[in-house]
Design an enzyme around this catalytic site. Structure first.
Site, PDB file in Angstrom:
ATOM      1  N   HIS A  89       1.743  -3.865   1.575  1.00 44.80           N
ATOM      2  CA  HIS A  89       2.432  -2.940   0.648  1.00 44.80           C
ATOM      3  C   HIS A  89       2.706  -1.584   1.290  1.00 44.80           C
ATOM      4  CE1 HIS A  89      -1.641  -1.448  -0.829  1.00 44.80           C
ATOM      5  NE2 HIS A  89      -0.959  -0.330  -0.972  1.00 44.80           N
ATOM      6  N   ASP A 225      -2.980  -8.892   1.948  1.00 45.14           N
ATOM      7  CA  ASP A 225      -2.167  -7.672   1.955  1.00 45.14           C
ATOM      8  C   ASP A 225      -2.212  -6.973   3.327  1.00 45.14           C
ATOM      9  OD1 ASP A 225      -0.758  -5.396   1.315  1.00 45.14           O
ATOM     10  OD2 ASP A 225      -1.864  -4.963  -0.528  1.00 45.14           O
ATOM     11  N   SER A 648      -5.238   2.821   1.283  1.00 42.29           N
ATOM     12  CA  SER A 648      -4.607   1.537   1.574  1.00 42.29           C
ATOM     13  C   SER A 648      -4.414   1.394   3.066  1.00 42.29           C
ATOM     14  CB  SER A 648      -3.245   1.453   0.895  1.00 42.29           C
ATOM     15  OG  SER A 648      -3.421   1.022  -0.414  1.00 42.29           O
TER      16      SER A 648
HETATM   17  N1  ARG Z   1      -2.920  -1.049  -6.532  1.00 45.24           N
HETATM   18  C1  ARG Z   1      -2.725  -0.959  -5.107  1.00 45.24           C
HETATM   19  C2  ARG Z   1      -2.493   0.500  -4.726  1.00 45.24           C
HETATM   20  O1  ARG Z   1      -2.328   1.396  -5.421  1.00 45.24           O
HETATM   21  C3  ARG Z   1      -1.662  -1.864  -4.600  1.00 45.24           C
HETATM   22  C4  ARG Z   1      -0.260  -1.530  -4.991  1.00 45.24           C
HETATM   23  C5  ARG Z   1       0.789  -2.442  -4.424  1.00 45.24           C
HETATM   24  N2  ARG Z   1       0.801  -3.738  -5.078  1.00 45.24           N
HETATM   25  C6  ARG Z   1       1.473  -4.030  -6.243  1.00 45.24           C
HETATM   26  N3  ARG Z   1       1.340  -5.200  -6.774  1.00 45.24           N
HETATM   27  N4  ARG Z   1       2.232  -3.175  -6.835  1.00 45.24           N
HETATM   28  O2  ARG Z   1      -1.683   1.176  -4.509  1.00 45.24           O
HETATM   29  N1  GLU Z   2      -3.390   0.532  -3.237  1.00 45.82           N
HETATM   30  C1  GLU Z   2      -3.821   1.883  -3.053  1.00 45.82           C
HETATM   31  C2  GLU Z   2      -2.998   2.616  -1.996  1.00 45.82           C
HETATM   32  O1  GLU Z   2      -1.866   2.378  -1.805  1.00 45.82           O
HETATM   33  C3  GLU Z   2      -5.265   1.891  -2.708  1.00 45.82           C
HETATM   34  C4  GLU Z   2      -6.029   1.504  -3.876  1.00 45.82           C
HETATM   35  C5  GLU Z   2      -6.678   2.686  -4.516  1.00 45.82           C
HETATM   36  O2  GLU Z   2      -6.022   3.513  -5.146  1.00 45.82           O
HETATM   37  O3  GLU Z   2      -7.898   2.716  -4.340  1.00 45.82           O
HETATM   38  O4  GLU Z   2      -3.398   3.569  -1.391  1.00 45.82           O
END
Ligand code: ARG
Ligand code: GLU
Length: 722
Positions: A89, A225, A648
């Site tokens: 991502h 990921d 991330s």
């Molecule tokens: N929650 C994770 C982070 O903030 C992954 C985000 C990307 N994945 C998604 N399904 N949108 O950013």
């Molecule tokens: N998916 C998040 C990012 O893009 C990390 C997850 C979190 O917020 O801990 O940085």
């Protein structure tokens, strides 16, 4: 019991009562300051390496292998030839930008067979930290003898520029200073930014984004990921813009990769660039987030997402146009819901209130009581005053700057109108604007946006603080307003927008100010700029100054407490243990998932849970090679590391300093850790490095990449050497 032990016990009990919010794990620590308390805590959790292995100014150390990835994510170097690992991502837009109907790398994945096949990326950079230096004294020099907040800040800004300009560095490096502890400490970073970063490999989205929005922020998880890039440098191994003559960067350090995996209770450390946390807010602020701000933002996104989802399900073109936007809106929508639930469930407000009682008691006993005694009542007052402004601000930003696309374009056009200086510059800015909008309109659907407008603007007019509502939203029939705007506005279509912008500034602005969509947006924007923003900023500056004093007070009055600076996108270390958790009564979540779980979730053809045939074949043949753990293939795992957005792509590191995983998310129940970390339910989610290696090797047949890496067996090496 002898007296010494009794005293120690007593001290421990007092500590637990006196520091309810600190008597816990969690924390994002500055890598150059780990000696002492952190070091012993890390050792007690099982760490075997030394602090110098993590950060060393004179010798190469782990920090030399952990660059900031494009300012937002984290990445790590995993080979002597500058091979770089980060999340799928995090590399998403690069992977997307190389994709077309003929080469759909998002859907099918991408694997460069040799250096020549690696794909350059415009504007993609990674930044290494060369040196970290405390410069608090230099930045605060001469600042403390003024009470005027404005004067203070301008003096600080001057001192920062002076220090940045004078601190020794090499010509290709940069100095940056960041505030810590709300401005009670200032730290300088010498950095090195590489600009030629090429895409090396990415799994198909059905692995890299497996589970998509449904599984986002959720454990148990089964997502691969990750994506691979390579850093290129000039022939002297220095940063240089893209050139075909550039060569793979030779890093000062790269991570060895452990094939031994992890088990429950193992020490883990995550090294990366957490973006922003607010761990030291007073209870009044947290109450406001739970009761007012999160619910408002959630409701608006709820409405927008519901509408968009329905269109996406019924129309393949809309699905493609809105996939990325939907994911991005849904990401924080889901996080806020989890955050509010978690804050409520863990009684965060009450815990803060208990702490505040103790804080007041301490201020009374301290010689500095006069400085600190009024802090909390002042906070209470200010948060009361700012409440309607904060809420109005959230309605405006969510509706007009985030969810309704027509209003987002109008906001940019307003910027164009306001920036007029000369005819020449107006025309240049206009051309830039027009070019920049091309991509926007490729992914724009008027019907979707119209429906989003109608539902979110309705919420805005009904629910936002009525005393600050713009005229346009008072007693308005939103349906007919929507119909009028979307029938008449030229902002709903690229060609008609271009026509609207034909002519000189006078003509353009005249036409623009007759456009129904623009007129409406301008009303909202000017109401915001005139009636909400100034008072919001005034109060917020006071709150920030108070927060700085509150932070200083906590550092003063609790000298032994475990206080870490809030995240600010600088390099941090967090550590903990591999650990499951209990999300609710009678339920316990194991800390490790396996490929079996991917197959359990498999829904053929589904856009979130489809699985590539090749992966199913490998699963059926149990063809896991050296990456198996007792005949099963590990996929994801969780631990008690305190992470946030920006982490991330961060390396997960074992007790010996080897790479064991790649951070990419947090668990649903613990997303409130940005405000309040509770060790019982806050967990970060990582891809097991063996899954990454398996996908590269067995799934993609890119064995040449594995050959570049250094694979190790720390656990068996230790046991055989005994
Ligand atoms: N929650 C994770 C982070 O903030 C992954 C985000 C990307 N994945 C998604 N399904 N949108 O950013
Ligand atoms: N998916 C998040 C990012 O893009 C990390 C997850 C979190 O917020 O801990 O940085």
């Amino acid at each position: 019991m002898n007296q010494r032990i009794k005293n120690l016990l007593l001290k421990a009990i007092i500590l637990c009562i006196a520091f309810p919010i600190y008597a816990q794990q969690g924390g994002m620590w500055i890598p150059s300051l780990l000696k002492g308390m952190n070091e012993s805590e890390m050792q007690s959790l099982g760490m075997k390496m030394s602090i110098q292995d993590i950060y060393d100014v004179n010798n190469s150390s782990m920090k030399d292998a952990v660059p900031h990835f494009n300012g937002g994510c984290t990445s790590e170097v995993i080979s002597p030839q500058g091979l770089l690992l980060t999340n799928h991502h995090c590399g998403y837009s690069q992977i997307q930008s190389h994709s077309s109907i003929e080469h759909d790398y998002l859907t099918d994945g991408f694997w460069a067979e040799s250096l020549n096949d690696e794909l350059p990326n415009e504007n993609l950079t990674v930044t290494f930290i060369v040196r970290i230096e405390d410069v608090t004294n230099k930045v605060l020099e001469g600042v403390l003898n003024t009470d005027n907040e404005r004067e203070k800040q301008s003096k600080i800004t001057k001192n920062i520029s002076k220090t940045v300009a004078s601190f020794p560095k090499e010509s290709w490096q940069e100095n940056k200073i960041k505030a810590f502890f709300e401005g009670n400490q200032y730290i300088l970073f010498v950095t090195e930014t590489f600009k030629d970063i090429r895409l090396v490999g990415a799994p198909p989205a059905s692995i890299g984004k497996f589970g998509s929005d449904t599984d986002n922020w959720v454990w148990p998880r089964h997502t691969g990921d990750f994506s691979l890039f390579r850093i290129y440098a000039d022939k002297d191994n220095k940063p240089a813009p893209y050139s075909k003559n550039n060569v793979p960067y030779k890093p000062k350090y790269f991570f060895p990769i452990s094939l031994d995996g992890i088990s429950e209770d193992d020490f883990t450390m995550v090294f990366g660039y957490p973006g922003q946390t607010q761990e030291y807010l007073p209870s009044y602020a947290v109450e406001q987030i739970i009761n007012d701000l999160n619910p408002a933002k959630i409701a608006i996104r709820n409405a927008a997402l519901k509408v968009t989802d329905e269109f996406m399900r019924n129309d393949q073109t809309i699905k493609i146009q809105y996939a990325s936007k939907y994911a991005s809106i849904a990401n924080y929508w889901k996080k806020w819901i989890g955050e509010s639930l978690g804050l409520t469930k863990t009684n965060a407000v009450q815990t803060k209130k208990d702490f505040e009682k103790d804080f007041i008691k301490r201020t009374k006993q301290s010689s500095k009581s006069s400085d600190y005694a009024t802090l909390l009542p002042e906070f209470e007052q200010l948060y009361k005053q700012i409440a309607p402004y904060s809420l109005s601000r959230d309605y405006f930003t969510e509706v007009a700057m985030r969810n309704v696309e027509l209003l987002v374009v109008a906001y940019r056009l307003y910027g164009l109108e306001r920036s007029y200086t000369t005819e020449q510059s107006f025309s240049e800015k206009k051309e830039n604007f027009i070019n920049a909008q091309e991509r926007f309109y490729k992914n724009y659907n008027k019907n979707v946006d119209e429906k989003v407008f109608e539902t979110t603007v309705s919420l805005y007019s009904q629910k936002a603080p009525q005393q600050f509502l713009p005229e346009e939203l008072k007693n308005v029939d939103v349906s007919s307003l929507t119909e009028l705007i979307y029938n008449q506005s030229k902002l709903t279509d690229y060609e008609s927008l271009k026509k609207l912008l034909e002519g000189n500034s006078k003509e353009v602005l005249k036409k623009l100010n007759r456009d129904k969509g623009y007129i409406f947006a301008k009303g909202l924007i000017e109401n915001y700029i005139q009636n909400i923003l100034p008072e919001y900023e005034k109060l917020n500056t006071q709150i920030e100054a108070l927060q700085r004093t509150y932070m200083k007070a906590q550092l003063d009055l609790y000298p032994d407490a475990r206080i870490f600076p809030d995240a600010n996108s600088t390099l941090r270390v967090t550590y903990g243990k591999v650990d499951g958790y209990s999300p609710k009564d009678a339920v316990y979540y194991e800390p490790l998932t396996y490929l079996d779980g991917v197959i359990e979730k498999y829904v053929p053809g589904d856009y979130e849970f489809d699985v590539p045939q090749k992966l199913i074949d490998l699963y059926n043949a149990k063809d896991y090679g050296q990456y198996a753990d007792n005949d099963k293939l590990p996929v994801n795992f969780i631990a008690t590391n305190h992470t946030t957005g920006g982490n991330s792509g961060s390396p997960a590191i074992d007790a010996y300093g080897n790479l064991i995983g790649l951070n990419f998310d947090r668990v649903w129940e613990g997303t409130m850790s940005d405000i309040y970390y509770d060790p019982s339910i806050c967990r970060n989610i990582m891809v097991d490095i063996r899954y990454v290696l398996f996908i590269i090797d067995k799934f993609a047949n890119a064995k040449h990449l594995i050959d570049e890496m250094k694979l190790v067996h720390p656990k068996s090496e230790i046991s055989t050497s005994k």
